[in-house]
Design a protein around this motif. Structure first.
Motif, PDB file in Angstrom:
ATOM      1  N   ARG A  15      81.678 -16.874  25.736  1.00  0.00           N
ATOM      2  CA  ARG A  15      82.229 -16.346  24.299  1.00  0.00           C
ATOM      3  C   ARG A  15      81.683 -17.396  23.572  1.00  0.00           C
ATOM      4  O   ARG A  15      81.602 -18.458  23.662  1.00  0.00           O
ATOM      5  CB  ARG A  15      83.934 -16.700  24.457  1.00  0.00           C
ATOM      6  CG  ARG A  15      84.702 -15.820  25.389  1.00  0.00           C
ATOM      7  CD  ARG A  15      85.894 -16.455  25.383  1.00  0.00           C
ATOM      8  NE  ARG A  15      86.776 -16.256  24.308  1.00  0.00           N
ATOM      9  CZ  ARG A  15      87.610 -17.219  23.840  1.00  0.00           C
ATOM     10  NH1 ARG A  15      88.024 -18.148  24.349  1.00  0.00           N
ATOM     11  NH2 ARG A  15      88.154 -16.785  22.585  1.00  0.00           N
ATOM     12  N   GLU A  43      78.555 -13.650  24.164  1.00  0.00           N
ATOM     13  CA  GLU A  43      79.469 -12.634  23.689  1.00  0.00           C
ATOM     14  C   GLU A  43      79.863 -12.901  22.168  1.00  0.00           C
ATOM     15  O   GLU A  43      80.837 -13.769  22.218  1.00  0.00           O
ATOM     16  CB  GLU A  43      80.576 -12.634  24.628  1.00  0.00           C
ATOM     17  CG  GLU A  43      81.817 -11.478  24.287  1.00  0.00           C
ATOM     18  CD  GLU A  43      82.877 -11.452  25.179  1.00  0.00           C
ATOM     19  OE1 GLU A  43      83.981 -10.823  24.764  1.00  0.00           O
ATOM     20  OE2 GLU A  43      82.934 -12.142  25.970  1.00  0.00           O
ATOM     21  N   GLU A  45      81.808 -13.263  19.310  1.00  0.00           N
ATOM     22  CA  GLU A  45      83.216 -12.783  18.759  1.00  0.00           C
ATOM     23  C   GLU A  45      83.250 -12.749  17.389  1.00  0.00           C
ATOM     24  O   GLU A  45      84.305 -11.933  16.969  1.00  0.00           O
ATOM     25  CB  GLU A  45      84.355 -13.641  19.647  1.00  0.00           C
ATOM     26  CG  GLU A  45      84.375 -13.320  21.048  1.00  0.00           C
ATOM     27  CD  GLU A  45      85.464 -14.001  21.528  1.00  0.00           C
ATOM     28  OE1 GLU A  45      86.371 -14.688  20.847  1.00  0.00           O
ATOM     29  OE2 GLU A  45      85.678 -13.952  22.737  1.00  0.00           O
ATOM     30  N   ARG A 112      91.067 -17.887  18.169  1.00  0.00           N
ATOM     31  CA  ARG A 112      90.154 -17.730  19.420  1.00  0.00           C
ATOM     32  C   ARG A 112      90.324 -18.736  20.252  1.00  0.00           C
ATOM     33  O   ARG A 112      90.203 -18.565  21.678  1.00  0.00           O
ATOM     34  CB  ARG A 112      88.892 -17.204  18.878  1.00  0.00           C
ATOM     35  CG  ARG A 112      88.680 -16.063  18.100  1.00  0.00           C
ATOM     36  CD  ARG A 112      87.480 -15.681  17.639  1.00  0.00           C
ATOM     37  NE  ARG A 112      87.522 -14.636  16.644  1.00  0.00           N
ATOM     38  CZ  ARG A 112      87.610 -13.215  17.168  1.00  0.00           C
ATOM     39  NH1 ARG A 112      87.428 -12.769  18.554  1.00  0.00           N
ATOM     40  NH2 ARG A 112      87.743 -12.275  16.100  1.00  0.00           N
ATOM     41  N   GLN A 115      92.929 -19.113  22.865  1.00  0.00           N
ATOM     42  CA  GLN A 115      93.024 -17.920  24.118  1.00  0.00           C
ATOM     43  C   GLN A 115      92.373 -18.535  25.143  1.00  0.00           C
ATOM     44  O   GLN A 115      91.264 -18.002  25.685  1.00  0.00           O
ATOM     45  CB  GLN A 115      92.219 -16.857  23.473  1.00  0.00           C
ATOM     46  CG  GLN A 115      92.906 -15.988  22.244  1.00  0.00           C
ATOM     47  CD  GLN A 115      92.118 -14.796  21.736  1.00  0.00           C
ATOM     48  OE1 GLN A 115      90.800 -14.916  21.938  1.00  0.00           O
ATOM     49  NE2 GLN A 115      92.526 -14.069  20.835  1.00  0.00           N
ATOM     50  N   ASP A 117      92.981 -18.213  28.358  1.00  0.00           N
ATOM     51  CA  ASP A 117      92.824 -17.497  29.425  1.00  0.00           C
ATOM     52  C   ASP A 117      91.615 -16.596  29.555  1.00  0.00           C
ATOM     53  O   ASP A 117      90.945 -16.156  30.674  1.00  0.00           O
ATOM     54  CB  ASP A 117      94.072 -16.267  29.522  1.00  0.00           C
ATOM     55  CG  ASP A 117      94.043 -15.269  28.085  1.00  0.00           C
ATOM     56  OD1 ASP A 117      94.183 -16.198  27.007  1.00  0.00           O
ATOM     57  OD2 ASP A 117      94.164 -14.336  28.364  1.00  0.00           O
ATOM     58  N   LYS A 118      90.879 -16.659  28.289  1.00  0.00           N
ATOM     59  CA  LYS A 118      89.590 -16.085  28.199  1.00  0.00           C
ATOM     60  C   LYS A 118      88.444 -16.995  28.670  1.00  0.00           C
ATOM     61  O   LYS A 118      87.346 -16.526  28.407  1.00  0.00           O
ATOM     62  CB  LYS A 118      89.279 -15.478  26.942  1.00  0.00           C
ATOM     63  CG  LYS A 118      90.236 -14.289  26.530  1.00  0.00           C
ATOM     64  CD  LYS A 118      89.991 -13.668  25.218  1.00  0.00           C
ATOM     65  CE  LYS A 118      90.909 -12.455  24.830  1.00  0.00           C
ATOM     66  NZ  LYS A 118      90.513 -11.808  23.624  1.00  0.00           N
TER      67      LYS A 118
END
Length: 299
Positions: A15, A43, A45, A112, A115, A117-118
């Motif tokens: 991410r 990725e 974002e 972001r 987060q 858990d990501k």
């Protein structure tokens, strides 16, 4: 995540967000394109517009706004204007405020980063590091889930740090270094400066390959600084290349540099450990970038 896990080189897609002064010169545009065209590794974002002040802007706020517009222009050429959210960042450098001020960019970064858990968020910082420093100062809890991939300053042994990103906002640099956040540092000299490019090479591979490729050729050509032999370092693609293939960017773990009063570095074994790039292999980086642009343009 544990610090030692964040310091390890990523082995899979990460991410990421990109903090960029996209209109400052012409290298940020290449970095945006590279990050967008490497989805198997990055990725992306969000993209944040960063402030800058030079001959291409009348103020830091003007630089940020022009950067925001340039991000939109490049995303439009990538047919991705609605795919990656773009946020306005600071209208002034951290040094110009008595306290850090939240912006759309910093609020999004904080959200972001939380987060967890990501997985960890890689913050590609290729401008004055004001936006990133502000987010950390406003929400210091985020440092356990971000890695700041920072293009700034020169090598640890260099006599000075007289480069643009560093000098734009020294207090922001200091805030990030002292925060304890995990840093992947890309020195400008003598590491990222290996990424020199000529108009002849660029046009050989990209001219006539579509609107995006032609735009990159155009801004490069228009930026030419003098007649005769001339190369331009496309600095900012170094941080993207590091995440795309770390074999192209050898690095080492070492104590974080400590800023002295004259803004040069000193090194102490008591400082926290960061990861520092020690080389960039130019040829595979440009070969990969050109291939991705050509492939995209042939769609």
């Amino acid at each position: 995540m544990k610090r030692e896990e964040l310091l390890a080189l990523p082995s899979a897609c990460v991410r990421a967000v990109l903090d960029t002064d996209a209109y400052n010169e012409i290298d940020d545009q290449f970095a945006i394109v590279y990050a967008m065209l490497a989805p198997e590794r990055i990725e992306l974002e969000a993209i944040y517009a960063a402030p800058f002040l030079n001959k291409r802007s009348s103020s830091a706020a003007d630089g940020m706004e022009k950067s925001y517009d340039e991000i939109q222009r490049v995303l439009g050429l990538l047919c991705a204007a609605d795919q990656v959210p773009t946020f306005r960042g600071a209208e002034a450098f951290l040094v110009d405020h008595p306290a850090p001020l939240a912006t759309d960019a910093t609020e999004d970064l904080i959200t972001r980063a939380r987060q967890r858990d990501k997985g960890p968020l890689y913050v590609m910082a290729i401008a004055a590091i004001t936006n990133v420093a502000t987010a950390i100062l406003l929400a210091p809890d985020i440092i356990d889930n971000i890695v700041v991939v920072w293009l700034g300053g020169h090598a640890d042994y260099w006599a000075h740090n007289g480069e643009f990103n560093f000098q734009q906002d020294v207090p922001a640099v200091k805030a990030v270094l002292e925060s304890g956040v995990v840093i992947f540092r890309m020195p400008c000299v003598p590491v990222a400066d290996h990424l020199q490019l000529t108009i002849y090479e660029l046009e050989h591979y990209l001219s006539g390959k579509g609107p995006l490729a032609d735009y990159l050729c155009q801004i490069f050509r228009n930026y030419r600084e003098h007649e005769g032999a001339w190369t331009k370092v496309i600095w900012d693609i170094a941080v993207v290349a590091w995440l795309v293939n770390h074999d192209w960017v050898p690095s080492k773990l070492a104590p974080a540099p400590f800023m002295q009063a004259d803004n040069s570095w000193s090194i102490s074994s008591i400082n926290s450990i960061i990861r520092t790039a020690i080389q960039v292999y130019r040829d595979p980086v440009y070969t990969d970038l050109f291939k991705r642009i050509i492939t995209y343009s042939a769609r």
